[in-house]
Design an enzyme around this catalytic site. Sequence first.
Site, PDB file in Angstrom:
ATOM      1  N   CYS B  32     -46.946   4.255  38.991  1.00  0.00           N
ATOM      2  CA  CYS B  32     -46.717   2.965  38.245  1.00  0.00           C
ATOM      3  C   CYS B  32     -47.673   2.777  37.481  1.00  0.00           C
ATOM      4  O   CYS B  32     -48.880   2.422  37.748  1.00  0.00           O
ATOM      5  CB  CYS B  32     -46.503   1.911  39.410  1.00  0.00           C
ATOM      6  SG  CYS B  32     -46.092   0.269  38.228  1.00  0.00           S
ATOM      7  N   CYS B  35     -49.470  -0.845  37.821  1.00  0.00           N
ATOM      8  CA  CYS B  35     -50.269  -1.302  38.938  1.00  0.00           C
ATOM      9  C   CYS B  35     -51.907  -0.995  38.323  1.00  0.00           C
ATOM     10  O   CYS B  35     -52.103  -0.377  37.332  1.00  0.00           O
ATOM     11  CB  CYS B  35     -50.039  -0.134  39.904  1.00  0.00           C
ATOM     12  SG  CYS B  35     -48.916  -0.546  41.223  1.00  0.00           S
ATOM     13  N   HIS B  96     -47.359  -4.173  43.712  1.00  0.00           N
ATOM     14  CA  HIS B  96     -46.348  -3.359  43.092  1.00  0.00           C
ATOM     15  C   HIS B  96     -44.979  -3.762  44.088  1.00  0.00           C
ATOM     16  O   HIS B  96     -43.962  -3.655  43.368  1.00  0.00           O
ATOM     17  CB  HIS B  96     -46.649  -1.804  43.460  1.00  0.00           C
ATOM     18  CG  HIS B  96     -45.544  -1.029  42.924  1.00  0.00           C
ATOM     19  ND1 HIS B  96     -45.338  -0.536  41.632  1.00  0.00           N
ATOM     20  CD2 HIS B  96     -44.403  -0.464  43.604  1.00  0.00           C
ATOM     21  CE1 HIS B  96     -44.351   0.267  41.422  1.00  0.00           C
ATOM     22  NE2 HIS B  96     -43.751   0.398  42.760  1.00  0.00           N
ATOM     23  N   ASN B 136     -35.803  -8.495  33.063  1.00  0.00           N
ATOM     24  CA  ASN B 136     -34.835  -7.815  33.573  1.00  0.00           C
ATOM     25  C   ASN B 136     -35.091  -7.341  34.868  1.00  0.00           C
ATOM     26  O   ASN B 136     -36.427  -6.857  34.851  1.00  0.00           O
ATOM     27  CB  ASN B 136     -34.616  -6.471  32.350  1.00  0.00           C
ATOM     28  CG  ASN B 136     -34.362  -6.777  30.958  1.00  0.00           C
ATOM     29  OD1 ASN B 136     -33.391  -7.972  31.071  1.00  0.00           O
ATOM     30  ND2 ASN B 136     -34.560  -6.242  30.137  1.00  0.00           N
ATOM     31  N   HIS B 147     -42.450  -2.414  39.171  1.00  0.00           N
ATOM     32  CA  HIS B 147     -43.613  -3.272  39.126  1.00  0.00           C
ATOM     33  C   HIS B 147     -43.266  -4.704  38.917  1.00  0.00           C
ATOM     34  O   HIS B 147     -42.641  -4.707  37.646  1.00  0.00           O
ATOM     35  CB  HIS B 147     -44.798  -2.789  38.410  1.00  0.00           C
ATOM     36  CG  HIS B 147     -46.016  -3.611  38.894  1.00  0.00           C
ATOM     37  ND1 HIS B 147     -47.212  -3.109  39.863  1.00  0.00           N
ATOM     38  CD2 HIS B 147     -46.364  -4.837  38.593  1.00  0.00           C
ATOM     39  CE1 HIS B 147     -48.130  -4.099  39.907  1.00  0.00           C
ATOM     40  NE2 HIS B 147     -47.625  -5.036  39.433  1.00  0.00           N
ATOM     41  N   HIS B 149     -42.467  -7.848  36.777  1.00  0.00           N
ATOM     42  CA  HIS B 149     -43.010  -8.039  35.485  1.00  0.00           C
ATOM     43  C   HIS B 149     -41.895  -8.650  34.718  1.00  0.00           C
ATOM     44  O   HIS B 149     -40.631  -8.335  34.971  1.00  0.00           O
ATOM     45  CB  HIS B 149     -43.388  -6.995  34.843  1.00  0.00           C
ATOM     46  CG  HIS B 149     -42.528  -5.804  34.336  1.00  0.00           C
ATOM     47  ND1 HIS B 149     -41.786  -4.984  35.149  1.00  0.00           N
ATOM     48  CD2 HIS B 149     -42.028  -5.496  32.991  1.00  0.00           C
ATOM     49  CE1 HIS B 149     -40.941  -4.335  34.436  1.00  0.00           C
ATOM     50  NE2 HIS B 149     -41.154  -4.739  33.361  1.00  0.00           N
ATOM     51  N   GLN B 151     -41.274 -10.040  30.365  1.00  0.00           N
ATOM     52  CA  GLN B 151     -41.364  -9.716  28.861  1.00  0.00           C
ATOM     53  C   GLN B 151     -41.318 -10.832  27.790  1.00  0.00           C
ATOM     54  O   GLN B 151     -40.596 -11.715  28.282  1.00  0.00           O
ATOM     55  CB  GLN B 151     -40.426  -8.545  28.342  1.00  0.00           C
ATOM     56  CG  GLN B 151     -40.545  -7.272  29.147  1.00  0.00           C
ATOM     57  CD  GLN B 151     -39.689  -6.208  28.734  1.00  0.00           C
ATOM     58  OE1 GLN B 151     -39.760  -5.631  27.253  1.00  0.00           O
ATOM     59  NE2 GLN B 151     -38.318  -5.734  29.318  1.00  0.00           N
TER      60      GLN B 151
END
Lengths: 60, 336
Positions: B32, B35, B96, B136, B147, B149, B151
């Site tokens: 990933c 990470c 993660h 998303n 992972h 997250h 935006q």
Amino acid sequence: MTKPEVSDMHRRRILLRDGRYLIFYTFGDVNKSPLTDNENASASPRQTEKVVEATVRRED
Amino acid sequence: MSELRWNPLLGEWLVTATHRQDRTFLPPDDFCPLCPTKDGGFPTEVPESDYDIAVFENRFPSLKSNPEAPMVSASELYPVRPAQGVCEVILYSPNHNSSLAQEPVEQILKLVQVWTDRFRELGALPFVKYVFIFENKGEAIGVTLHHPHGQIYAYPFIPPRIARELEQSASHQKTTGRCLVCDVVAAEVSDARRTVAENDSFVAVIPFFARWPYETHIYARRHLQAIDELTAAEQIQLAAMLKTLLVAFDKLFNTSFPYMMVIHQRPVDGERYDYYHFHIEFYPPLRTANKLKYLAGSETGAGMFINDSLPEIKAAELRAHVEPVVWRAETASGND
């Protein structure tokens, strides 16, 4: 009931080798956050609301 | 390579971003890129693990602060602009295998503070007109990295969906003298059938006009335009409301619920938007536990959504999974 609180926010900004920035956010008592070994990072405790420019060594 | 091209049929910009074809696509968990870099491991985007939340410029941005010149020449019919802006990634955790729903409400409160900081900093850039914060989540949405997250896109213009909401809000204000979203909140709270959860500062509803079966909006009760106007108490209430809703989503089908989460707030172009009202919208693509709502011909070609469910029924389903938010401090102190 214990009331939750908004804790202090601390920012530390570094530059990656390709020029992009990365900002680490930590919260609460700055003395609880150990420093990392970025070559330009200053002594503990962590900088509060102060941007630290550092070059991160990467192997790519 | 990115550029902005004008769509004269719709009167709106689109971004071409050909380099994004090369972005990392669903790597194994051990590789990933979001990470923290492990000792002796491959270098990821994040060289350290000692953080609560991290933000960095997207390696495959659609918009750049110093963009290249467009590849094609502009014409009167087809205006073209450099794709100037900023694209950031926000890591919710070094872990993660987490998700926003799984994070404690204290961590979600930290995220609210970081969102506020990014709104202020990006909104102060002279070429930025709108700061769009979103997430998303899930492969059903097209997520390429698992992972946890979100935006941020800092646009050099007001995006079309926001522009339309602004127009509707301004028109309602002019006609009635009232805020459109304040009226929506009053109607939803009064009706109550579409309410999912409430606290002192926010109300979550599947609105009367929902386009997706489980489309849920979180509205601030107080009339405010942007996230940086929230008081400390309201930040806490927003974190609690997000936790409540996200847990209910996951419990609904006993799965890590996919969604698009978007924050709608005022532009940062220096104009006044007193008539607008801060809120958060969720668009989950699931219509049942194992069936997706697709954007097909009517939705995509005509802009006409067909919701094959009733918000009143879907809100009741979600409401059945709403649980009180537990703060760590309460747990540690035995709810004193």
